[in-house]
Design a protein around this motif. Structure first.
Motif, mmCIF file in Angstrom:
data_model
loop_
_atom_site.group_PDB
_atom_site.id
_atom_site.type_symbol
_atom_site.label_atom_id
_atom_site.label_comp_id
_atom_site.label_asym_id
_atom_site.label_seq_id
_atom_site.Cartn_x
_atom_site.Cartn_y
_atom_site.Cartn_z
ATOM 1 N N GLU A 250 53.041 68.000 7.212
ATOM 2 C CA GLU A 250 53.816 68.305 8.605
ATOM 3 C C GLU A 250 54.120 69.899 8.609
ATOM 4 O O GLU A 250 54.136 70.600 9.616
ATOM 5 C CB GLU A 250 54.923 67.276 8.646
ATOM 6 N N ASN A 251 54.469 70.177 7.262
ATOM 7 C CA ASN A 251 54.969 71.529 7.124
ATOM 8 C C ASN A 251 53.747 72.724 7.295
ATOM 9 O O ASN A 251 54.081 73.763 7.314
ATOM 10 C CB ASN A 251 55.587 71.620 5.791
ATOM 11 N N GLY A 252 52.753 72.163 7.320
ATOM 12 C CA GLY A 252 51.400 73.075 7.411
ATOM 13 C C GLY A 252 51.313 73.463 9.089
ATOM 14 O O GLY A 252 50.325 74.539 9.126
ATOM 15 N N VAL A 253 52.139 72.960 9.983
ATOM 16 C CA VAL A 253 51.642 73.407 11.448
ATOM 17 C C VAL A 253 52.018 74.909 11.624
ATOM 18 O O VAL A 253 53.043 75.318 11.197
ATOM 19 C CB VAL A 253 52.314 72.435 12.316
ATOM 20 N N GLY A 254 51.022 75.540 12.191
ATOM 21 C CA GLY A 254 51.211 76.828 12.610
ATOM 22 C C GLY A 254 51.254 77.848 11.165
ATOM 23 O O GLY A 254 51.326 78.951 11.466
ATOM 24 N N LYS A 255 50.703 77.655 10.228
ATOM 25 C CA LYS A 255 50.388 78.273 9.210
ATOM 26 C C LYS A 255 48.997 78.562 8.725
ATOM 27 O O LYS A 255 47.916 77.923 9.440
ATOM 28 C CB LYS A 255 51.131 77.693 7.852
ATOM 29 N N THR A 256 48.642 79.778 8.095
ATOM 30 C CA THR A 256 47.389 80.154 7.419
ATOM 31 C C THR A 256 47.487 80.085 5.939
ATOM 32 O O THR A 256 48.440 80.804 5.454
ATOM 33 C CB THR A 256 47.046 81.496 7.940
ATOM 34 N N TYR A 257 46.372 79.713 5.279
ATOM 35 C CA TYR A 257 46.360 79.578 4.053
ATOM 36 C C TYR A 257 45.501 80.099 3.436
ATOM 37 O O TYR A 257 44.039 79.852 3.855
ATOM 38 C CB TYR A 257 46.677 78.111 3.528
ATOM 39 N N HIS A 258 45.445 80.985 2.379
ATOM 40 C CA HIS A 258 44.613 81.514 1.595
ATOM 41 C C HIS A 258 44.124 80.361 0.369
ATOM 42 O O HIS A 258 44.954 80.062 -0.258
ATOM 43 C CB HIS A 258 44.878 82.803 0.723
ATOM 44 N N LEU A 259 43.136 79.725 0.469
ATOM 45 C CA LEU A 259 42.585 78.898 -0.416
ATOM 46 C C LEU A 259 41.529 79.606 -1.421
ATOM 47 O O LEU A 259 40.430 79.777 -1.529
ATOM 48 C CB LEU A 259 41.865 77.748 -0.024
ATOM 49 N N ASP A 329 52.999 75.227 -0.857
ATOM 50 C CA ASP A 329 52.870 74.008 -0.243
ATOM 51 C C ASP A 329 51.959 72.793 -0.906
ATOM 52 O O ASP A 329 52.018 71.523 -0.351
ATOM 53 C CB ASP A 329 52.244 74.349 1.328
ATOM 54 N N LEU A 330 51.110 73.144 -1.711
ATOM 55 C CA LEU A 330 50.523 72.131 -2.571
ATOM 56 C C LEU A 330 51.227 71.746 -3.628
ATOM 57 O O LEU A 330 50.715 70.754 -4.324
ATOM 58 C CB LEU A 330 49.149 73.050 -3.084
ATOM 59 N N GLU A 331 52.369 72.360 -4.063
ATOM 60 C CA GLU A 331 53.154 71.809 -5.098
ATOM 61 C C GLU A 331 53.521 70.009 -5.030
ATOM 62 O O GLU A 331 53.866 69.935 -3.733
ATOM 63 C CB GLU A 331 54.422 72.524 -5.166
ATOM 64 N N GLY A 332 53.466 69.538 -6.191
ATOM 65 C CA GLY A 332 53.505 68.133 -6.119
ATOM 66 C C GLY A 332 52.337 67.271 -5.418
ATOM 67 O O GLY A 332 52.384 66.097 -5.862
ATOM 68 N N SER A 333 51.332 67.772 -5.185
ATOM 69 C CA SER A 333 50.017 67.273 -4.739
ATOM 70 C C SER A 333 49.079 66.955 -5.962
ATOM 71 O O SER A 333 48.092 66.228 -5.891
ATOM 72 C CB SER A 333 49.328 68.060 -3.441
ATOM 73 N N GLY A 334 49.239 67.809 -7.029
ATOM 74 C CA GLY A 334 48.209 67.880 -8.084
ATOM 75 C C GLY A 334 47.102 68.419 -8.194
ATOM 76 O O GLY A 334 46.153 68.402 -8.786
#
Length: 365
Positions: A250-259, A329-334
């Protein structure tokens, strides 16, 4: 929640892996709709059958839709447009031309005009929960230094038409964020699976491997330039896992992520790692990048070496991708980006197995 998914870019490798991960995450529920070019239908049917068999899906849960992102309404028949409008909740737009040597007109038509058509179609979806757009970290062009996920700044110039048109396309998607729930994914240079080494094409770091393989009989092999630039390589399994997690966050809406790799290696280090694993040798001496570019400007030479001349631009580009937002935002996902060194053995083994298979080699023009 009743989710139904629409993908462009099928039956491409990243797309079909993403579909598998989306279905696994959501307990194999929902209908998959994929947009397929007419000329790719046979391959798409085979990949669809493989996914259905592998995941035990019902036949009517995976629908192939003929179309073309470069055409208005994606060239989808009206009856299908009505069905999609009523059902689709998540759109994953991956279709693009990724070749560093692509001519500008082709890149504009597919990457920019195609994305504009997808955007216009997405605007009309009544049940949309998320629109996920696959960009690239290299929209930064020739900008250098620390490069943020929160920035989308037009650089003074680009290294190639691929970068330029992906930047232009991302601008179009960025401008849609106020109207549509969007997540933009910017991968680094994608390489094969960190555990199996599997990939579908030998580009990016595999150009180095082609170069080393073709010249392995020389008594010594030099480094290409000083190799001080960091080359950001990320395995496909990290890209897939992170994308799916962030696409439903849910917190990913409106965001851009460098993978991207938060701890990338320098070009000289990668070159040395690959040479040691592939040839059991270490580089001796240095070949200036300018000389390397001159050699690759000769068509028979670059075809023999299996290297696109545009690839050398990444050996001297001094940029660093800040991926703080993605890591947070990936924290806790493993889900974390594996160390490049840990995947070298599997990467090399897969390359050696398939290096003479023309289906894996990029046509060098």
């Amino acid at each position: 929640m009743d989710y139904n998914y629409f993908f462009t870019g099928f039956p491409g490798f990243i797309c079909n892996q993403l579909i598998r991960e989306v279905l696994k995450r959501n307990e194999r529920k929902g209908i998959i709709y994929v947009l397929v070019l007419q000329g790719m239908m046979d391959k798409a049917r085979k990949e669809r059958h493989a996914i259905i068999t592998e995941l035990g899906l019902k036949d009517d849960s995976f629908i192939l839709i003929e179309g073309d992102i470069t055409q208005p309404s994606l060239m989808i028949f009206e009856d299908n447009l009505v069905i999609l409008n009523k059902r689709v909740t998540h759109v994953f737009h991956l279709a693009a031309i990724y070749d560093l040597a692509v001519p500008r007109d082709i890149a504009l038509r597919i990457n920019v005009n195609g994305t504009n058509n997808v955007n216009e179609w997405v605007r009309g979806l009544t049940r949309l929960k998320r629109y996920v757009y696959f960009s690239t970290a290299y929209v930064v062009g020739k900008r250098e230094g620390n490069l943020l996920e929160t920035e989308l700044i037009r650089p003074a110039s680009f290294k190639n038409h691929y970068e330029e048109t992906k930047y232009e396309a991302e601008v179009l998607v960025e401008n849609l964020k106020e109207e549509v729930p969007i997540t933009i994914i910017r991968p680094g240079i994608v390489k094969g699976h960190s555990q199996t080494g599997e990939t579908i094409k030998f580009d990016g770091p595999y150009f180095m491997m082609n170069f080393l393989e073709r010249l392995k009989y020389l008594p010594l092999l030099p480094k290409l330039g000083k190799g001080e630039a960091y080359v950001n390589l990320v395995p496909i399994d990290y890209i897939i896992a992170a994308t799916v997690y962030l696409s439903f966050l849910e917190n990913g809406v409106g965001k851009t992520y460098h993978l991207t790799d938060p701890r990338p290696y320098r070009a000289s280090e990668i070159y040395t790692f690959l040479m040691e694993e592939l040839l059991n040798k270490k580089p001796i001496g240095t070949l200036p990048i300018s000389v390397g570019k001159w050699f690759l400007s000769i068509k028979p030479m670059r075809k023999y070496l299996g290297v696109e001349k545009e690839a050398l631009d990444y050996f001297t580009w001094m940029g660093h991708f800040d991926c703080t937002q993605a890591v947070h935002d990936l924290e806790g996902s493993g889900i974390k980006c594996p160390d490049f060194k840990d995947g070298i053995k599997s990467m090399t083994a897969f390359y050696l197995k398939q290096k003479d298979n023309p289906n894996y080699q990029i046509p060098i023009l």
